[in-house]
Design an enzyme around this catalytic site. Structure first.
Site, PDB file in Angstrom:
ATOM      1  N   ARG A  52       0.809  -1.233   0.000  1.00 53.94           N
ATOM      2  CA  ARG A  52       0.000   0.000   0.000  1.00 53.94           C
ATOM      3  C   ARG A  52       0.840   1.280   0.000  1.00 53.94           C
ATOM      4  O   ARG A  52       0.457   2.292   0.581  1.00 53.94           O
ATOM      5  CB  ARG A  52      -0.925   0.035   1.226  1.00 53.94           C
TER       6      ARG A  52
ATOM      7  N   SER B 291     -10.482  -0.536   3.957  1.00 58.24           N
ATOM      8  CA  SER B 291      -9.667  -0.833   5.142  1.00 58.24           C
ATOM      9  C   SER B 291      -9.153   0.466   5.739  1.00 58.24           C
ATOM     10  O   SER B 291      -8.527   1.260   5.041  1.00 58.24           O
ATOM     11  CB  SER B 291      -8.445  -1.676   4.776  1.00 58.24           C
TER      12      SER B 291
ATOM     13  N   GLU C 296      -4.329   3.098   7.017  1.00 55.55           N
ATOM     14  CA  GLU C 296      -4.084   2.922   5.587  1.00 55.55           C
ATOM     15  C   GLU C 296      -4.680   4.110   4.843  1.00 55.55           C
ATOM     16  O   GLU C 296      -4.191   4.539   3.804  1.00 55.55           O
ATOM     17  CB  GLU C 296      -4.768   1.616   5.137  1.00 55.55           C
TER      18      GLU C 296
HETATM   19  N1  EPU Z   1     -11.045 -11.330  10.791  1.00 56.08           N
HETATM   20  C1  EPU Z   1     -11.479 -11.399  12.099  1.00 56.08           C
HETATM   21  N2  EPU Z   1     -12.718 -10.882  12.400  1.00 56.08           N
HETATM   22  C2  EPU Z   1     -13.517 -10.353  11.440  1.00 56.08           C
HETATM   23  C3  EPU Z   1     -13.071 -10.266  10.086  1.00 56.08           C
HETATM   24  C4  EPU Z   1     -11.808 -10.772   9.801  1.00 56.08           C
HETATM   25  O1  EPU Z   1     -10.800 -11.901  12.977  1.00 56.08           O
HETATM   26  O2  EPU Z   1     -14.615  -9.924  11.774  1.00 56.08           O
HETATM   27  C5  EPU Z   1      -9.736 -11.909  10.473  1.00 56.08           C
HETATM   28  C6  EPU Z   1      -9.931 -13.304   9.884  1.00 56.08           C
HETATM   29  O3  EPU Z   1      -8.966 -14.152  10.413  1.00 56.08           O
HETATM   30  C7  EPU Z   1      -9.655 -13.112   8.399  1.00 56.08           C
HETATM   31  C8  EPU Z   1      -8.613 -12.020   8.474  1.00 56.08           C
HETATM   32  O4  EPU Z   1      -9.053 -11.149   9.511  1.00 56.08           O
HETATM   33  O5  EPU Z   1      -9.157 -14.260   7.814  1.00 56.08           O
HETATM   34  C9  EPU Z   1      -8.389 -11.284   7.202  1.00 56.08           C
HETATM   35  O6  EPU Z   1      -9.604 -10.706   6.757  1.00 56.08           O
HETATM   36  P1  EPU Z   1      -9.822 -10.437   5.196  1.00 56.08           P
HETATM   37  O7  EPU Z   1      -9.519 -11.644   4.386  1.00 56.08           O
HETATM   38  O8  EPU Z   1     -11.162  -9.788   5.039  1.00 56.08           O
HETATM   39  O9  EPU Z   1      -8.693  -9.425   4.752  1.00 56.08           O
HETATM   40  P2  EPU Z   1      -7.906  -8.272   5.496  1.00 56.08           P
HETATM   41  O10 EPU Z   1      -6.503  -8.717   5.723  1.00 56.08           O
HETATM   42  O11 EPU Z   1      -8.663  -7.780   6.679  1.00 56.08           O
HETATM   43  C10 EPU Z   1      -6.975  -7.233   3.263  1.00 56.08           C
HETATM   44  C11 EPU Z   1      -6.994  -5.901   2.592  1.00 56.08           C
HETATM   45  C12 EPU Z   1      -8.339  -5.665   1.917  1.00 56.08           C
HETATM   46  C13 EPU Z   1      -8.561  -6.777   0.912  1.00 56.08           C
HETATM   47  C14 EPU Z   1      -8.519  -8.123   1.653  1.00 56.08           C
HETATM   48  C15 EPU Z   1      -8.620  -9.297   0.701  1.00 56.08           C
HETATM   49  C16 EPU Z   1      -5.466  -4.515   3.893  1.00 56.08           C
HETATM   50  C17 EPU Z   1      -5.316  -3.346   4.808  1.00 56.08           C
HETATM   51  N3  EPU Z   1      -6.708  -4.842   3.536  1.00 56.08           N
HETATM   52  O12 EPU Z   1      -7.909  -7.149   4.338  1.00 56.08           O
HETATM   53  O13 EPU Z   1      -8.257  -4.437   1.222  1.00 56.08           O
HETATM   54  O14 EPU Z   1      -9.812  -6.626   0.249  1.00 56.08           O
HETATM   55  O15 EPU Z   1      -7.261  -8.255   2.351  1.00 56.08           O
HETATM   56  O16 EPU Z   1      -7.460  -9.434  -0.008  1.00 56.08           O
HETATM   57  O17 EPU Z   1      -4.450  -5.092   3.477  1.00 56.08           O
HETATM   58  C18 EPU Z   1      -8.699  -2.094   1.307  1.00 56.08           C
HETATM   59  O18 EPU Z   1      -7.494  -1.930   1.159  1.00 56.08           O
HETATM   60  O19 EPU Z   1      -9.494  -1.123   1.407  1.00 56.08           O
HETATM   61  C19 EPU Z   1      -9.223  -3.455   1.405  1.00 56.08           C
HETATM   62  C20 EPU Z   1     -10.503  -3.706   1.649  1.00 56.08           C
END
Ligand code: EPU
Length: 348
Positions: free
Chosen positions: A160, A241, A344
């Site tokens: 990012r 995010s 972010e």
């Molecule tokens: N999780 C929880 N509780 C929740 C939701 C998620 O514990 O209520 C944990 C779970 O273990 C889940 C993990 O968080 O497996 C990761 O969640 P998710 O796969 O939704 O992805 P993220 O790491 O939270 C990142 C990006 C997103 C992108 C997703 C999918 C960043 C800051 N964010 O989120 O990007 O869509 O991966 O690749 O790296 C954005 O940048 O605006 C964005 C939405």
């Protein structure tokens, strides 16, 4: 054409829906007009706005907000080099590529924002970052007052981030981005349960050669996952995010793991990804386990479906309320896990 709007209401120009204004809003439909624009004569500072989907205006902006509104997608004969104008909605490019059967941006489907800004922020989702498909960034260099073509490899891309956000901040107006796409299957499926969902929807499709898949199929599946997890910015204001996922030393991760096992039982698994010899832990998990799901501060709320996202729940949240919620989350995560979360979302 250059259009100027003094005392401009920005509330529809930022997906968070902050009710703020700027002293001057300048929209440019043809980048060829950029050399004629006297940047120094504009109210300062000058901020270049894309789709407004990754920022938080913390107050009325005292200077000029400049938006490049040129649109269009131009492909070479093989369609493997595709030039996309900065003001093109990024997902329109993803939709176009999928419809043409071209691999590259399918995992990035439905990310809000415009093509120019994607190259600044290095947007990413489901194991793909846009840097993986950026060939060249076309820009106007304000310092040297000339157009430049910057190879993607020179842009300092990281998670990012890029030179455009750091050392080069404010210097370049991105006018277009050339992407490198592929006709042969290049599915990236091993992140965020994408493979599992695709297999459930199209059994047997995710074999090693990706022959059972099309970019359109992957795009449709990514869209389905995002629509389930993330708020639709057209309905509920947010900037995606809000925080970056933190990366830490293994020793620190082991301390977090021990704490989580004390709390949730000896078999509890803390979600994480290895990144070289460090560990990335989802900020969503930390925020969730600090009890913030659904927590409100005035009109600002931690989105219950994905606590990494802060939403404008009432449509009338103020920047102060968002910032207060941010401070509470940062303090709680720091107190419990010893990790300082960094936003972010760019604060303006
Ligand atoms: N999780 C929880 N509780 C929740 C939701 C998620 O514990 O209520 C944990 C779970 O273990 C889940 C993990 O968080 O497996 C990761 O969640 P998710 O796969 O939704 O992805 P993220 O790491 O939270 C990142 C990006 C997103 C992108 C997703 C999918 C960043 C800051 N964010 O989120 O990007 O869509 O991966 O690749 O790296 C954005 O940048 O605006 C964005 C939405």
């Amino acid at each position: 054409m250059i259009t100027r709007h003094p005392a401009y209401d920005l509330s529809r120009r930022n997906t968070f829906g902050m009710n703020v204004s700027c002293r001057l809003y300048v929209e440019i439909t043809d980048p060829a007009d950029l050399p004629a624009l006297d940047f120094e004569a504009l109210p300062q500072p000058v901020f270049i706005l894309g789709g407004g989907s990754n920022l938080l205006f913390t107050q009325d902006f005292p200077g000029t907000v400049l938006h490049l509104a040129n649109r269009g997608i131009e492909a070479d004969a093989e369609q493997t080099r595709v030039r996309v104008a900065a003001g093109t909605v990024f997902d329109d490019f993803c939709a176009w590529a999928a419809a043409e059967g071209l691999w590259g941006p399918e995992n990035l489907s439905l990310i809000p924002g415009e093509a120019g800004a994607c190259a600044v922020q290095n947007i990413g989702a489901y194991g793909v970052e846009v840097k993986d498909i950026i060939d060249t960034v076309h820009a106007f260099d304000r310092a040297e007052r000339r157009f430049v073509d910057i190879p993607g490899s020179a842009c300092g891309y990281g998670y990012r981030t890029s030179h455009f956000k750091t050392g080069w901040k404010g210097r370049y107006c991105v006018t277009a981005v050339t992407f490198r796409l592929s006709r042969s299957p290049k599915p990236v499926l091993d992140y965020g349960g994408l493979r599992k969902v695709l297999e459930a929807e199209h059994p047997g499709s995710t074999g090693p050669d990706g022959a059972g898949l099309t970019p359109q199929r992957v795009r449709d599946t990514v869209i389905g996952i995002r629509q389930k997890k993330l708020p639709d910015p057209a309905v509920l204001g947010s900037a995606g995010s809000f925080f970056c996922n933190p990366v830490m030393e293994k020793a620190h991760f082991r301390r977090i793991e021990a704490l989580a096992r004390e709390e949730h039982g000896a078999d509890y698994a803390v979600p994480h990804y290895e990144v070289g010899d460090q560990v990335k832990v989802p900020a969503a998990w930390m925020i969730d386990t600090c009890g913030f799901k659904g927590v409100r501060e005035g009109g600002a709320q931690v989105y219950p479906g994905q606590p990494l996202v802060i939403v404008n729940a009432t449509g009338h949240a103020t920047p102060e309320e968002i910032l207060a919620l941010e401070r509470r989350i940062v303090a709680a995560v720091k107190g419990k896990y010893g990790i300082e979360l960094h936003p972010e979302v760019e604060h303006i």
